[in-house]
Design a protein around this motif. Structure first.
Motif, PDB file in Angstrom:
ATOM      1  N   ARG A  38      -1.679 -11.657 -10.582  1.00 40.45           N
ATOM      2  CA  ARG A  38      -1.167 -10.285 -10.643  1.00 40.45           C
ATOM      3  C   ARG A  38      -2.243  -9.308 -10.196  1.00 40.45           C
ATOM      4  O   ARG A  38      -1.955  -8.252  -9.636  1.00 40.45           O
ATOM      5  N   PHE A  39      -3.491  -9.649 -10.462  1.00 41.31           N
ATOM      6  CA  PHE A  39      -4.603  -8.776 -10.075  1.00 41.31           C
ATOM      7  C   PHE A  39      -4.625  -8.551  -8.569  1.00 41.31           C
ATOM      8  O   PHE A  39      -4.861  -7.442  -8.096  1.00 41.31           O
ATOM      9  N   ALA A  84      -2.042  -9.038  -6.556  1.00 48.54           N
ATOM     10  CA  ALA A  84      -0.666  -8.919  -6.075  1.00 48.54           C
ATOM     11  C   ALA A  84      -0.578  -7.893  -4.952  1.00 48.54           C
ATOM     12  O   ALA A  84      -1.120  -6.795  -5.043  1.00 48.54           O
ATOM     13  N   ASP A 102     -11.285  -2.820 -17.884  1.00 50.86           N
ATOM     14  CA  ASP A 102     -10.166  -3.555 -18.470  1.00 50.86           C
ATOM     15  C   ASP A 102     -10.630  -4.991 -18.701  1.00 50.86           C
ATOM     16  O   ASP A 102     -11.328  -5.561 -17.860  1.00 50.86           O
ATOM     17  N   ASP A 161     -10.002  -7.268 -15.797  1.00 50.82           N
ATOM     18  CA  ASP A 161     -10.459  -6.843 -14.473  1.00 50.82           C
ATOM     19  C   ASP A 161     -11.379  -7.917 -13.892  1.00 50.82           C
ATOM     20  O   ASP A 161     -12.485  -8.154 -14.385  1.00 50.82           O
ATOM     21  N   ASN A 198      -5.227  -1.316 -18.770  1.00 50.58           N
ATOM     22  CA  ASN A 198      -4.726  -0.704 -17.537  1.00 50.58           C
ATOM     23  C   ASN A 198      -3.379  -1.234 -17.092  1.00 50.58           C
ATOM     24  O   ASN A 198      -2.954  -0.983 -15.963  1.00 50.58           O
ATOM     25  N   SER A 228      -0.521  -3.666 -15.622  1.00 49.02           N
ATOM     26  CA  SER A 228      -0.487  -4.740 -14.624  1.00 49.02           C
ATOM     27  C   SER A 228      -1.460  -4.508 -13.485  1.00 49.02           C
ATOM     28  O   SER A 228      -1.857  -5.447 -12.796  1.00 49.02           O
ATOM     29  N   HIS A 229      -1.877  -3.243 -13.250  1.00 50.32           N
ATOM     30  CA  HIS A 229      -2.820  -2.938 -12.167  1.00 50.32           C
ATOM     31  C   HIS A 229      -4.197  -2.679 -12.776  1.00 50.32           C
ATOM     32  O   HIS A 229      -4.652  -1.547 -12.888  1.00 50.32           O
ATOM     33  N   VAL A 230      -4.847  -3.770 -13.142  1.00 52.01           N
ATOM     34  CA  VAL A 230      -6.021  -3.655 -14.007  1.00 52.01           C
ATOM     35  C   VAL A 230      -7.225  -3.019 -13.330  1.00 52.01           C
ATOM     36  O   VAL A 230      -8.096  -2.467 -14.002  1.00 52.01           O
ATOM     37  N   HIS A 231      -7.283  -3.068 -11.991  1.00 52.42           N
ATOM     38  CA  HIS A 231      -8.447  -2.526 -11.288  1.00 52.42           C
ATOM     39  C   HIS A 231      -8.142  -1.184 -10.618  1.00 52.42           C
ATOM     40  O   HIS A 231      -9.000  -0.610  -9.963  1.00 52.42           O
ATOM     41  N   ASP A 232      -6.945  -0.680 -10.805  1.00 47.47           N
ATOM     42  CA  ASP A 232      -6.532   0.563 -10.151  1.00 47.47           C
ATOM     43  C   ASP A 232      -7.351   1.736 -10.671  1.00 47.47           C
ATOM     44  O   ASP A 232      -7.436   1.974 -11.877  1.00 47.47           O
ATOM     45  N   HIS A 252      -5.606   4.373 -12.941  1.00 46.99           N
ATOM     46  CA  HIS A 252      -5.405   3.915 -14.317  1.00 46.99           C
ATOM     47  C   HIS A 252      -6.683   4.100 -15.131  1.00 46.99           C
ATOM     48  O   HIS A 252      -6.630   4.419 -16.320  1.00 46.99           O
TER      49      HIS A 252
END
Length: 287
Positions: free
Chosen positions: A124-125, A127, A236, A239, A262, A264-268, A271
């Motif tokens: 997911r990271f 994705a 996160d 991350d 964060n 589903s978008h842990v590195h965004d 967020h």
């Protein structure tokens, strides 16, 4: 000069200062609202330390495409080592990502790099990130550390906009390495709050041991005067880029470290910016 200087992360070579600020500035203000601060950042108060175009192939315009990398373009050494660390961390936090020790069973006789990229395609990271883009990001991190001329040019982009009025430097991902080195290279600055988001600075050997200036006796230099520059690191737990969440063992106990969720978008970066922990660290230097 701006009161707030932002430094973007990896993979922004097709964007620009104003494009990024259109995302960062509202998120910065949302973070301060979450922290209960009345402080606000307006357009003249914030600048983006943009360096993404320096990673484009020579002679290519900003609108041009990135190189079309394949798995065999991942070089042995630091690029492969960092890719393997991303794979191990993704497998540790995401059950659907096959772990490296299971790769022979599921991936047959594929080379390890190809197996890693195939496994990360289910993360997911990562994705929505095409394989060539993932490889480009990987190479960008390693190239920054290896290409001394490029490294100097990137850091200079940040140094030029950190002025006497600058009180906050907030940096994401690869940008946290750039900002850290830029601040360390400045004899004097008035930055009161250094905020790192999703930072890979604590990764041993590949990152931490190669920062400039080099750590002494296992401890990195503080990016300013410890009595006047506070450092807040936010990550996160899932991350993958921020493999080491707690920077205190690497840079000293004064680093204020926080874990945030964060989604589903842990590195965004947006967020990260909208979190109250980020907002509080920024507002403390502006109020």
């Amino acid at each position: 000069m701006a009161r707030v200087v932002c430094v973007h992360g990896v993979g922004k070579q097709q964007l620009g200062e104003q494009t990024l600020l259109s995302q960062w500035t509202p998120a910065l203000n949302d973070g301060m609202r979450r922290a209960g601060s009345p402080a606000r950042i307006e357009d003249p108060d914030v600048l983006m330390g943009f360096y993404g175009d320096l990673f484009l192939p020579q002679g290519q315009h900003l609108a041009g495409g990135d190189p079309h990398y394949e798995w065999w373009d991942v070089s042995p050494g630091p690029e492969t080592e960092l890719l393997m660390q991303w794979w191990k961390r993704a497998a540790a936090v995401e059950p659907q990502v096959v772990a490296p020790d299971a790769e022979n069973l599921l991936f047959g006789v594929r080379p390890m790099v190809q197996s890693a990229l195939l496994a990360l395609s289910g993360s997911r990271f990562f994705a929505g990130l095409a394989e060539k883009a993932l490889i480009f990001d990987l190479k960008q991190v390693v190239r920054y550390l290896a290409d001394l001329a490029l490294r100097a040019a990137v850091r200079d982009r940040v140094r030029r906009i950190v002025g006497a009025d600058t009180r906050v430097v907030v940096a994401h991902s690869l940008g946290s390495i750039v900002a850290y080195e830029a601040l360390c290279s400045m004899p004097v600055h008035d930055v009161r709050s250094f905020v790192t988001l999703g930072s890979p600075l604590g990764i041993p050997n590949l990152i931490f041991d190669r920062v400039d200036p080099r750590p002494e006796r296992g401890v990195g230099r503080w990016p300013g005067e410890p009595s006047s520059t506070a450092w807040t690191n936010i990550a996160d737990a899932r991350d993958v880029v921020a493999l080491v969440k707690d920077l205190r063992p690497s840079f000293g106990p004064a680093v204020s470290c926080h874990l945030v969720p964060n989604g589903s978008h842990v590195h965004d970066v947006t967020h990260y910016l909208t979190k109250k922990e980020t907002g509080a660290a920024i507002a403390a230097a502006l109020e």
